[in-house]
Design a protein around this motif. Structure first.
Motif, PDB file in Angstrom:
ATOM      1  N   ASP A 169       6.253   1.173  -9.969  1.00 44.97           N
ATOM      2  CA  ASP A 169       5.604   2.246  -9.186  1.00 44.97           C
ATOM      3  C   ASP A 169       5.795   3.547  -9.969  1.00 44.97           C
ATOM      4  OD1 ASP A 169       4.671   3.557  -6.960  1.00 44.97           O
ATOM      5  OD2 ASP A 169       6.441   3.477  -5.898  1.00 44.97           O
ATOM      6  N   ILE A 170       5.034   4.571  -9.427  1.00 45.39           N
ATOM      7  CA  ILE A 170       5.222   6.221  -9.961  1.00 45.39           C
ATOM      8  C   ILE A 170       6.567   6.511  -9.720  1.00 45.39           C
ATOM      9  CG2 ILE A 170       4.306   8.280  -9.621  1.00 45.39           C
ATOM     10  CD1 ILE A 170       1.543   7.070  -9.402  1.00 45.39           C
ATOM     11  N   VAL A 171       7.130   6.937 -10.789  1.00 44.98           N
ATOM     12  CA  VAL A 171       8.414   7.692 -10.594  1.00 44.98           C
ATOM     13  C   VAL A 171       8.111   9.113 -11.079  1.00 44.98           C
ATOM     14  CG1 VAL A 171      11.054   7.871 -11.191  1.00 44.98           C
ATOM     15  CG2 VAL A 171       9.988   5.651 -11.059  1.00 44.98           C
ATOM     16  N   GLU A 172       8.275  10.391 -10.095  1.00 42.15           N
ATOM     17  CA  GLU A 172       8.317  11.502 -10.517  1.00 42.15           C
ATOM     18  C   GLU A 172       9.675  12.277 -10.650  1.00 42.15           C
ATOM     19  OE1 GLU A 172       5.616  14.048  -7.983  1.00 42.15           O
ATOM     20  OE2 GLU A 172       5.853  15.524  -9.151  1.00 42.15           O
ATOM     21  N   GLY A 189      12.270  10.846  -9.434  1.00 41.89           N
ATOM     22  CA  GLY A 189      13.411   9.794  -9.211  1.00 41.89           C
ATOM     23  C   GLY A 189      14.050   9.781  -7.983  1.00 41.89           C
ATOM     24  N   LYS A 190      13.860  10.806  -7.208  1.00 38.85           N
ATOM     25  CA  LYS A 190      14.649  10.957  -5.903  1.00 38.85           C
ATOM     26  C   LYS A 190      14.342   9.916  -4.860  1.00 38.85           C
ATOM     27  CE  LYS A 190      15.681  15.064  -3.013  1.00 38.85           C
ATOM     28  NZ  LYS A 190      14.969  15.292  -1.753  1.00 38.85           N
ATOM     29  N   ASN A 219       0.717  -1.356   0.025  1.00 39.50           N
ATOM     30  CA  ASN A 219       0.089  -0.042  -0.106  1.00 39.50           C
ATOM     31  C   ASN A 219       0.542   1.321   0.053  1.00 39.50           C
ATOM     32  OD1 ASN A 219      -2.508  -1.024   0.107  1.00 39.50           O
ATOM     33  ND2 ASN A 219      -1.845  -1.917   2.110  1.00 39.50           N
ATOM     34  N   GLY A 220       2.050   1.083   0.269  1.00 38.41           N
ATOM     35  CA  GLY A 220       2.983   2.392   0.195  1.00 38.41           C
ATOM     36  C   GLY A 220       4.478   1.883   0.487  1.00 38.41           C
ATOM     37  N   SER A 221       5.301   2.850   0.418  1.00 37.47           N
ATOM     38  CA  SER A 221       6.911   2.879   0.687  1.00 37.47           C
ATOM     39  C   SER A 221       7.409   1.478  -0.203  1.00 37.47           C
ATOM     40  CB  SER A 221       7.242   2.574   2.319  1.00 37.47           C
ATOM     41  OG  SER A 221       6.643   3.527   2.818  1.00 37.47           O
TER      42      SER A 221
HETATM   43  C1  PRP Z   1       4.864   8.100  -4.942  1.00 40.56           C
HETATM   44  C2  PRP Z   1       5.630   6.907  -5.479  1.00 40.56           C
HETATM   45  C3  PRP Z   1       7.185   7.162  -5.165  1.00 40.56           C
HETATM   46  C4  PRP Z   1       7.090   8.563  -5.214  1.00 40.56           C
HETATM   47  C5  PRP Z   1       8.139   8.876  -6.361  1.00 40.56           C
HETATM   48  O1  PRP Z   1       4.806   7.777  -3.484  1.00 40.56           O
HETATM   49  O2  PRP Z   1       4.953   5.771  -4.941  1.00 40.56           O
HETATM   50  O3  PRP Z   1       7.410   6.557  -3.900  1.00 40.56           O
HETATM   51  O4  PRP Z   1       6.044   9.097  -5.107  1.00 40.56           O
HETATM   52  O5  PRP Z   1       8.388  10.343  -6.346  1.00 40.56           O
HETATM   53  P1  PRP Z   1       9.803  10.817  -6.848  1.00 40.56           P
HETATM   54  O6  PRP Z   1      10.137   9.990  -8.013  1.00 40.56           O
HETATM   55  O7  PRP Z   1       9.630  12.174  -7.199  1.00 40.56           O
HETATM   56  O8  PRP Z   1      10.580  10.510  -5.684  1.00 40.56           O
HETATM   57  P2  PRP Z   1       3.850   8.556  -2.439  1.00 40.56           P
HETATM   58  O9  PRP Z   1       4.483  10.074  -2.074  1.00 40.56           O
HETATM   59  O10 PRP Z   1       2.458   8.465  -3.172  1.00 40.56           O
HETATM   60  O11 PRP Z   1       3.867   7.867  -1.356  1.00 40.56           O
HETATM   61  P3  PRP Z   1       3.634   6.041  -0.976  1.00 40.56           P
HETATM   62  O12 PRP Z   1       4.976   5.672  -0.273  1.00 40.56           O
HETATM   63  O13 PRP Z   1       2.540   5.994  -0.057  1.00 40.56           O
HETATM   64  O14 PRP Z   1       3.317   5.588  -2.269  1.00 40.56           O
END
Ligand code: PRP
Length: 210
Positions: free
Chosen positions: A157-160, A162-163, A140-142
């Motif tokens: 997962d989503i990469v925005e 990349g940090k 569900n996260g992390s």
């Molecule tokens: C999202 C995603 C990554 C992060 C990516 O998590 O799941 O963990 O953002 O962003 P970045 O590429 O700019 O680092 P979110 O903040 O939604 O939290 P989550 O851990 O609950 O999935």
């Protein structure tokens, strides 16, 4: 029938940005600016009502008609495939759905690939397209933690920026699909309030192109 336009906005930064466009497009709601914990705001004069919703729930409100329109990430639309119309790419909240893992990861086709994700349907679709057998681990996260502690080989997962990956010694390995926020509409609302919703959509598009 309720002739207000009910808008489900995702709580947080994306919702704030989307509201700024709606405000500039002729759908202001001054009560939204008050710093309180209310979840509904309306401007009766122009017939618009805003709901503040958890981002991943926006599509549920719109699909079931509790909201006529909403702003949802393409990730949620791909994952849950709600029965809604997608009216407009808002070109905000842009990021990428990726496979990520240790920088030096090499896939061994002889082993089932263990994939941790918040997006099991997207992951399943992607790997079935590659005819790659996987074991899905639904978190569900992390998500980035999973390969670090040996729970999975890779993550979807989503990469925005990349940090998060970088700071955890991981890297994007494959891009699955680019993601951005979309304006979505309930199908029945689009029939009964069609003219007003089309106007709202056109006005948002115009504001975006200013
Ligand atoms: C999202 C995603 C990554 C992060 C990516 O998590 O799941 O963990 O953002 O962003 P970045 O590429 O700019 O680092 P979110 O903040 O939604 O939290 P989550 O851990 O609950 O999935």
């Amino acid at each position: 029938m309720d002739m207000m336009i009910n808008v489900a906005l995702p709580k947080g930064r994306l919702g704030d940005k989307a509201y700024a466009i709606l405000e500039k497009s002729g759908y202001p709601c001054p009560a939204m600016k008050e710093d309180n914990r209310k979840l509904t705001f309306e401007n009766e004069e122009i017939g618009v009502r805003y709901f503040l919703v958890k981002p991943s729930d926006v599509a549920v409100y719109v699909e079931r008609g509790a909201a006529d329109i909403g702003i949802a990430g393409k990730d949620i639309l791909l994952e849950y495939k709600p029965d809604v119309y997608e009216l407009l790419d808002l070109k905000m909240g842009c990021c990428r759905m990726c496979v990520a893992g240790p920088k030096d990861f090499r896939d061994d086709p002889a082993q089932t690939l263990r994939v941790a994700t918040k997006f099991p349907n997207i992951a399943r679709m992607y790997y079935s397209g590659l005819s790659r057998e996987i074991e899905l681990i639904h978190l569900n996260g992390s998500i980035e933690l999973a390969p670090l502690v040996g729970l999975s080989d890779v993550i979807v997962d989503i990469v925005e920026t990349g940090k998060t990956l970088l700071e955890n010694g991981l890297a994007p390995l494959e891009e699955i699909v680019p993601i951005s926020a979309r304006l979505i509409a309930n199908k029945a609302s689009f029939k009964f309030k069609g003219e007003r919703l089309r106007r709202l959509c056109a006005q948002m598009e115009r504001t975006m192109n200013l």
